[in-house]
Design a protein around this motif. Structure first.
Motif, PDB file in Angstrom:
ATOM      1  N   ILE A   7       0.828  -1.210   0.000  1.00  0.00           N
ATOM      2  CA  ILE A   7       0.000   0.000   0.000  1.00  0.00           C
ATOM      3  C   ILE A   7       0.861   1.258   0.000  1.00  0.00           C
ATOM      4  CG2 ILE A   7      -1.819   1.258   1.206  1.00  0.00           C
ATOM      5  CD1 ILE A   7      -2.709  -1.393  -0.016  1.00  0.00           C
ATOM      6  N   ALA A   8       1.921   1.242   0.796  1.00  0.00           N
ATOM      7  CA  ALA A   8       2.827   2.394   0.839  1.00  0.00           C
ATOM      8  C   ALA A   8       3.621   2.515  -0.458  1.00  0.00           C
ATOM      9  CB  ALA A   8       3.767   2.273   2.027  1.00  0.00           C
ATOM     10  N   ASP A   9       3.711   1.390  -1.232  1.00  0.00           N
ATOM     11  CA  ASP A   9       4.440   1.357  -2.497  1.00  0.00           C
ATOM     12  C   ASP A   9       5.891   1.795  -2.290  1.00  0.00           C
ATOM     13  OD1 ASP A   9       4.836   0.964  -5.191  1.00  0.00           O
ATOM     14  OD2 ASP A   9       4.176   2.967  -5.770  1.00  0.00           O
ATOM     15  N   LEU A  10       6.521   1.121  -1.290  1.00  0.00           N
ATOM     16  CA  LEU A  10       7.867   1.536  -0.896  1.00  0.00           C
ATOM     17  C   LEU A  10       8.599   0.361  -0.248  1.00  0.00           C
ATOM     18  CD1 LEU A  10       9.672   4.195  -0.470  1.00  0.00           C
ATOM     19  CD2 LEU A  10       8.761   4.136   1.873  1.00  0.00           C
ATOM     20  N   PRO A  11       9.857   0.099  -0.608  1.00  0.00           N
ATOM     21  CA  PRO A  11      10.636  -0.928   0.088  1.00  0.00           C
ATOM     22  C   PRO A  11      11.234  -0.337   1.376  1.00  0.00           C
ATOM     23  CG  PRO A  11      11.921  -0.046  -1.734  1.00  0.00           C
ATOM     24  CD  PRO A  11      10.574   0.630  -1.790  1.00  0.00           C
ATOM     25  N   VAL A  12      11.166  -1.080   2.464  1.00  0.00           N
ATOM     26  CA  VAL A  12      11.707  -0.603   3.735  1.00  0.00           C
ATOM     27  C   VAL A  12      12.580  -1.685   4.348  1.00  0.00           C
ATOM     28  CG1 VAL A  12       9.777   0.938   4.234  1.00  0.00           C
ATOM     29  CG2 VAL A  12       9.696  -1.424   5.023  1.00  0.00           C
ATOM     30  N   ASN A  13      13.459  -1.267   5.224  1.00  0.00           N
ATOM     31  CA  ASN A  13      14.298  -2.195   5.970  1.00  0.00           C
ATOM     32  C   ASN A  13      13.476  -2.763   7.125  1.00  0.00           C
ATOM     33  OD1 ASN A  13      16.210  -3.185   8.018  1.00  0.00           O
ATOM     34  ND2 ASN A  13      17.766  -2.371   6.632  1.00  0.00           N
ATOM     35  N   VAL A  14      13.279  -4.081   7.130  1.00  0.00           N
ATOM     36  CA  VAL A  14      12.442  -4.716   8.147  1.00  0.00           C
ATOM     37  C   VAL A  14      12.974  -4.454   9.544  1.00  0.00           C
ATOM     38  CG1 VAL A  14      11.558  -6.927   9.006  1.00  0.00           C
ATOM     39  CG2 VAL A  14      11.696  -6.511   6.552  1.00  0.00           C
ATOM     40  N   SER A  56      -2.292   3.345   8.750  1.00  0.00           N
ATOM     41  CA  SER A  56      -1.673   2.100   9.205  1.00  0.00           C
ATOM     42  C   SER A  56      -1.391   2.117  10.702  1.00  0.00           C
ATOM     43  CB  SER A  56      -0.371   1.838   8.432  1.00  0.00           C
ATOM     44  OG  SER A  56      -0.617   1.747   7.046  1.00  0.00           O
ATOM     45  N   VAL A  57      -0.990   3.265  11.220  1.00  0.00           N
ATOM     46  CA  VAL A  57      -0.703   3.359  12.650  1.00  0.00           C
ATOM     47  C   VAL A  57      -1.972   3.195  13.478  1.00  0.00           C
ATOM     48  CG1 VAL A  57       0.055   4.952  14.469  1.00  0.00           C
ATOM     49  CG2 VAL A  57       1.419   4.676  12.411  1.00  0.00           C
ATOM     50  N   ASN A 235     -10.677   4.842   1.939  1.00  0.00           N
ATOM     51  CA  ASN A 235      -9.457   5.376   1.346  1.00  0.00           C
ATOM     52  C   ASN A 235      -8.462   4.311   0.877  1.00  0.00           C
ATOM     53  OD1 ASN A 235     -10.128   8.189   1.890  1.00  0.00           O
ATOM     54  ND2 ASN A 235      -9.774   7.707   4.041  1.00  0.00           N
ATOM     55  N   HIS A 236      -8.639   3.049   1.326  1.00  0.00           N
ATOM     56  CA  HIS A 236      -7.755   1.940   0.947  1.00  0.00           C
ATOM     57  C   HIS A 236      -6.284   2.262   1.227  1.00  0.00           C
ATOM     58  CE1 HIS A 236     -11.317   0.406  -1.089  1.00  0.00           C
ATOM     59  NE2 HIS A 236     -11.405   1.540  -1.757  1.00  0.00           N
ATOM     60  N   LEU A 237      -6.027   2.765   2.447  1.00  0.00           N
ATOM     61  CA  LEU A 237      -4.674   3.216   2.784  1.00  0.00           C
ATOM     62  C   LEU A 237      -4.014   2.409   3.895  1.00  0.00           C
ATOM     63  CD1 LEU A 237      -5.249   7.093   2.715  1.00  0.00           C
ATOM     64  CD2 LEU A 237      -3.982   5.736   1.050  1.00  0.00           C
ATOM     65  N   VAL A 238      -4.699   1.429   4.446  1.00  0.00           N
ATOM     66  CA  VAL A 238      -4.135   0.654   5.550  1.00  0.00           C
ATOM     67  C   VAL A 238      -3.176  -0.395   4.999  1.00  0.00           C
ATOM     68  CG1 VAL A 238      -4.622  -0.870   7.501  1.00  0.00           C
ATOM     69  CG2 VAL A 238      -6.190   1.007   6.954  1.00  0.00           C
ATOM     70  N   ASP A 239      -1.893  -0.285   5.339  1.00  0.00           N
ATOM     71  CA  ASP A 239      -0.887  -1.247   4.900  1.00  0.00           C
ATOM     72  C   ASP A 239      -0.753  -2.311   5.982  1.00  0.00           C
ATOM     73  OD1 ASP A 239       1.592  -2.577   4.205  1.00  0.00           O
ATOM     74  OD2 ASP A 239       1.961  -0.906   2.834  1.00  0.00           O
ATOM     75  N   ALA A 240      -1.352  -3.479   5.750  1.00  0.00           N
ATOM     76  CA  ALA A 240      -1.384  -4.541   6.749  1.00  0.00           C
ATOM     77  C   ALA A 240       0.012  -5.075   7.060  1.00  0.00           C
ATOM     78  CB  ALA A 240      -2.280  -5.681   6.282  1.00  0.00           C
ATOM     79  N   VAL A 241       0.878  -5.130   6.054  1.00  0.00           N
ATOM     80  CA  VAL A 241       2.244  -5.623   6.256  1.00  0.00           C
ATOM     81  C   VAL A 241       3.003  -4.699   7.204  1.00  0.00           C
ATOM     82  CG1 VAL A 241       4.444  -6.174   5.137  1.00  0.00           C
ATOM     83  CG2 VAL A 241       2.278  -6.718   3.993  1.00  0.00           C
ATOM     84  N   LEU A 242       2.900  -3.400   6.967  1.00  0.00           N
ATOM     85  CA  LEU A 242       3.552  -2.418   7.826  1.00  0.00           C
ATOM     86  C   LEU A 242       3.012  -2.494   9.244  1.00  0.00           C
ATOM     87  CD1 LEU A 242       5.338   0.071   8.288  1.00  0.00           C
ATOM     88  CD2 LEU A 242       3.459   1.484   7.427  1.00  0.00           C
ATOM     89  N   ALA A 243       1.686  -2.568   9.376  1.00  0.00           N
ATOM     90  CA  ALA A 243       1.065  -2.624  10.693  1.00  0.00           C
ATOM     91  C   ALA A 243       1.508  -3.867  11.470  1.00  0.00           C
ATOM     92  CB  ALA A 243      -0.458  -2.602  10.558  1.00  0.00           C
TER      93      ALA A 243
END
Length: 305
Positions: A7-14, A56-57, A235-243
């Motif tokens: 959803i964030a359309d971004l790679p992040v460091n886990v 997401s928060v 809004n379809h903005l909740v990123d379940a992976v991030l959460a």
């Protein structure tokens, strides 16, 4: 280790996100707050858009509040009647906040609104809490007694209701208004609002500290869960992976934070919390100024080009 957030359309460091979740969880456990006021800015600082960060928060805060509310319920430290009245306003405020969030996003003003809200709210609340904690610490060192609390005009309002668990007789009008305010702020800014709600309930509504935190957690749990559902549907903005990553780190850090908080006196906790909130507000203000200058530079280059 990089992980792509859909959803964030971004790679992040886990490991970075886990560390952030653990750090915020530590702060939450130490101060007994949701930590959304700290987590949302941190996510924005690492490049996640404010809209996705807020949505997401909210789910992270809801999950964190569930275990806390359950623990307080078992200890009979929640006032069901007071929580019900707060929720009447909280659910309304959350729905209004998500609607405002959607409208601002459509107008392209959402990011600016979130940034300005954080700057104003955190610097104001942080300054007040820091000064109050400093005064309390000075009184303790001098051996002076805390000023006696007196009833204000709020306690003279009509439509009074007896809240047996909290042992107070209070009008439902200010309670509903407080619920609306916390729900609205939480939906737009991605914060549980505990760091605002608890002082209001203690100093303004005169709710005993024995039921304040547990009751506020119930409001946070329901409003953030409702906000998550509305953000996901509208809004379809909740990123379940991030959460999920944040939850894992948050639960771990909260255990250590709770132990650390038991070793620090109340006035010292309030002083540290006020300083932390104020620092985040100032950092957000600096970030806003930098982004504004970059935007003006880009526009000038476009005009000159």
């Amino acid at each position: 280790m990089q992980l792509y957030l859909p959803i964030a359309d971004l790679p992040v460091n886990v490991f970075l996100v886990l560390a952030m979740g653990a750090a915020v969880g530590f702060v939450s456990g130490m101060f007994g707050i949701g930590g959304g006021f700290l987590m949302t800015p941190l996510l924005i600082f690492i490049g996640i858009t404010p809209a996705v960060a807020v949505a997401s928060v909210a789910s992270h805060i809801a999950a964190s509040s569930f275990s806390g509310a359950l623990a307080y319920w078992r200890r009979r430290a929640i006032d069901p009647a007071l929580a019900s009245v707060l929720l009447c306003g909280g659910v309304t405020g959350t729905a209004l906040g998500v609607w405002t969030f959607t409208q601002l996003r459509a107008l392209g003003q959402l990011d600016l609104m979130i940034a300005l809200s954080y700057v104003v709210l955190l610097t104001t609340v942080g300054s007040l809490m820091f000064s109050e904690g400093l005064r309390a610490l000075m009184r303790t060192r001098r051996g002076a007694l805390a000023p006696r609390r007196t009833h204000s005009w709020i306690h003279g309002l009509p439509l009074k209701m007896r809240f047996k668990r909290s042992k107070i007789y209070l009008s439902v009008i200010p309670v509903v208004i407080v619920g609306i305010l916390i729900g609205f702020i939480g939906a737009i800014m991605g914060i549980g609002g505990g760091f605002i709600l608890v002082p209001i309930m203690i100093y303004l509504l005169r709710v005993p500290t024995s039921t304040v935190i547990g009751t506020s957690m119930v409001l946070t749990l329901v409003t953030m869960l409702f906000a998550t559902l509305l953000h996901a549907v509208t809004n379809h903005l909740v990123d379940a992976v991030l959460a999920l990553i944040l939850m894992v780190g948050g639960v771990t850090g909260a255990q250590f934070g709770a132990r650390a908080g038991q070793k620090i006196r109340g006035e010292q906790l309030r002083l540290l919390l006020g300083l932390l909130i104020l620092s985040v507000g100032v950092r957000f203000a600096i970030e806003l100024v930098i982004r504004t200058e970059d935007l003006f530079t880009i526009r000038e280059l476009g005009v000159n080009g």
